[in-house]
Design an enzyme around this catalytic site. Structure first.
Site, mmCIF file in Angstrom:
data_model
loop_
_atom_site.group_PDB
_atom_site.id
_atom_site.type_symbol
_atom_site.label_atom_id
_atom_site.label_comp_id
_atom_site.label_asym_id
_atom_site.label_seq_id
_atom_site.Cartn_x
_atom_site.Cartn_y
_atom_site.Cartn_z
ATOM 1 N N HIS A 37 0.845 -1.207 0.000
ATOM 2 C CA HIS A 37 0.000 0.000 0.000
ATOM 3 C C HIS A 37 0.879 1.255 0.000
ATOM 4 O O HIS A 37 0.608 2.227 -0.697
ATOM 5 C CB HIS A 37 -0.878 0.045 1.261
ATOM 6 C CG HIS A 37 -1.877 -1.063 1.367
ATOM 7 N ND1 HIS A 37 -1.783 -2.058 2.309
ATOM 8 C CD2 HIS A 37 -3.003 -1.317 0.666
ATOM 9 C CE1 HIS A 37 -2.806 -2.880 2.183
ATOM 10 N NE2 HIS A 37 -3.568 -2.459 1.194
ATOM 11 N N GLN A 61 -18.254 -5.907 -0.992
ATOM 12 C CA GLN A 61 -17.366 -6.647 -1.889
ATOM 13 C C GLN A 61 -16.921 -7.986 -1.322
ATOM 14 O O GLN A 61 -16.144 -8.691 -1.947
ATOM 15 C CB GLN A 61 -16.157 -5.796 -2.301
ATOM 16 C CG GLN A 61 -15.114 -5.597 -1.221
ATOM 17 C CD GLN A 61 -14.045 -4.630 -1.688
ATOM 18 O OE1 GLN A 61 -14.292 -3.435 -1.808
ATOM 19 N NE2 GLN A 61 -12.844 -5.130 -1.968
ATOM 20 N N ARG A 188 -4.169 -10.133 3.917
ATOM 21 C CA ARG A 188 -4.604 -11.471 4.349
ATOM 22 C C ARG A 188 -3.429 -12.359 4.781
ATOM 23 O O ARG A 188 -3.632 -13.371 5.449
ATOM 24 C CB ARG A 188 -5.404 -12.157 3.242
ATOM 25 C CG ARG A 188 -6.781 -11.531 3.042
ATOM 26 C CD ARG A 188 -7.603 -12.295 2.020
ATOM 27 N NE ARG A 188 -8.937 -11.749 1.884
ATOM 28 C CZ ARG A 188 -9.261 -10.740 1.077
ATOM 29 N NH1 ARG A 188 -8.335 -10.179 0.330
ATOM 30 N NH2 ARG A 188 -10.509 -10.305 1.004
HETATM 31 P P1 AMP Z 1 -6.713 -3.403 -0.357
HETATM 32 O O1 AMP Z 1 -6.527 -2.662 0.907
HETATM 33 O O2 AMP Z 1 -6.336 -4.832 -0.297
HETATM 34 O O3 AMP Z 1 -8.073 -3.150 -0.972
HETATM 35 O O4 AMP Z 1 -5.666 -2.753 -1.370
HETATM 36 C C1 AMP Z 1 -5.654 -1.393 -1.662
HETATM 37 C C2 AMP Z 1 -4.814 -1.173 -2.897
HETATM 38 O O5 AMP Z 1 -3.475 -1.602 -2.648
HETATM 39 C C3 AMP Z 1 -5.326 -1.972 -4.103
HETATM 40 O O6 AMP Z 1 -5.225 -1.178 -5.267
HETATM 41 C C4 AMP Z 1 -4.383 -3.141 -4.138
HETATM 42 O O7 AMP Z 1 -4.243 -3.701 -5.435
HETATM 43 C C5 AMP Z 1 -3.092 -2.487 -3.680
HETATM 44 N N1 AMP Z 1 -2.158 -3.504 -3.166
HETATM 45 C C6 AMP Z 1 -2.412 -4.482 -2.264
HETATM 46 N N2 AMP Z 1 -1.331 -5.265 -2.084
HETATM 47 C C7 AMP Z 1 -0.362 -4.772 -2.901
HETATM 48 C C8 AMP Z 1 0.988 -5.152 -3.186
HETATM 49 N N3 AMP Z 1 1.566 -6.194 -2.595
HETATM 50 N N4 AMP Z 1 1.686 -4.413 -4.077
HETATM 51 C C9 AMP Z 1 1.106 -3.346 -4.701
HETATM 52 N N5 AMP Z 1 -0.157 -2.942 -4.476
HETATM 53 C C10 AMP Z 1 -0.886 -3.646 -3.592
#
Ligand code: AMP
Length: 279
Positions: A37, A61, A188
């Site tokens: 992030h 979602q 996760r």
């Molecule tokens: P989430 O909190 O899982 O909804 O992720 C928020 C954003 O961070 C989304 O655009 C994800 O694709 C991105 N994201 C999550 N994990 C990674 C990672 N390992 N590398 C790059 N971006 C990530």
């Protein structure tokens, strides 16, 4: 970093930041933040004048109640990370802010995307993503928004939303940040044991192996071997497939360089993990 909870507080905070002609970068998240992030936040900080991050765990979602119930919440450490990552404004909206009384869902045509990979495996997931991201775009009105390629199919869904409803907004897709051994960082991962986290490195190694096998064998045999390795190591494989990276239409043949994407969704220790590799 300012913390706001709704559109009015955000407007006031943006006045303080003198938005005017300044460029605003936005990163929507569900919290439990990690270096992946932060990479998106860093890129926004470098490319814009103001960076806004939202944290909202979107019930719409989650197609699986258990996954929603167990989704990690680490607000205090999230705030510390964001301060260090030069986030200017953190938006922490409530359910009522995102889904107010009389909320009307938007419709975006993602017909084919709903029929492959994450679509059938997680019914309603992408519609939930569209609803929350649409509301967040309405509230934040970003110039540029950042999403991670780890959630590759989600990037294509967001592109469809942007094209239909926010044509002036720029979208940036950021490469996946991984541990040195290969595991894609994910909120996760925290639910895996130490051994599970080590084992999960095999997912990326197996994806990367497919690229090497391209030189020698046909996709069917390469994918069969990849699935075999994952199953042998205790993963339950939902899908492990080759597709065209532009359309996500499954492919039985190798495509030209840069168009091949291998996508994986696997279960380990009751945790569902996804990853992909483009080559
Ligand atoms: P989430 O909190 O899982 O909804 O992720 C928020 C954003 O961070 C989304 O655009 C994800 O694709 C991105 N994201 C999550 N994990 C990674 C990672 N390992 N590398 C790059 N971006 C990530």
């Amino acid at each position: 970093m300012k913390v706001v909870t709704n559109d009015i507080e955000l407007k006031i905070a943006l006045q303080d930041f003198n938005r005017g002609k300044r460029k605003l970068g936005f990163i929507p998240t569900m919290g439990a933040l990690h270096e992946g992030h932060l990479h998106l936040v860093k890129q926004s900080h470098e490319e814009n004048d103001i960076t806004v991050v939202s944290i909202f765990i979107n019930p719409k979602q989650f197609n699986n109640q258990d996954d929603f119930d167990k989704y990690p919440v680490t607000l205090e450490s999230d705030k510390e990370l964001l301060e260090r990552g030069h986030c200017d404004i953190l938006l922490l909206p409530s359910q009522e802010v995102i889904y107010p009384k009389g909320f009307k869902p938007v419709k975006v045509d993602i017909d084919t995307l709903n029929k492959v990979f994450e679509g059938p495996m997680r019914p309603g997931h992408f519609d939930g993503v569209i609803q929350v991201v649409n509301r967040l775009f309405e509230i934040v009105t970003p110039d540029v928004s950042y999403f991670g390629l780890k959630d590759f199919q989600q990037c294509l869904v967001i592109k469809a939303l942007r094209n239909e409803l926010f044509p002036k907004m720029e979208l940036k897709f950021v490469p996946t940040i991984r541990k040195a051994e290969g595991l894609a960082l994910s909120s996760r991962n925290a639910r895996l044991s130490q051994l599970g986290q080590e084992k999960a490195n095999i997912i990326f190694k197996t994806l990367a192996m497919i690229k090497e096998l391209k030189k020698h064998i046909e996709p069917y045999d390469a994918l069969k071997y990849g699935k075999h390795i994952l199953t042998q190591n205790g993963f339950e494989v939902e899908y492990f497939a080759l597709a065209n990276a532009d359309t996500l239409i499954e492919s039985k043949k190798w495509l030209r360089n840069g168009k091949n994407i291998v996508l994986a969704a696997v279960w380990l220790e009751g945790v569902r993990l996804i990853d992909n590799y483009i080559f």
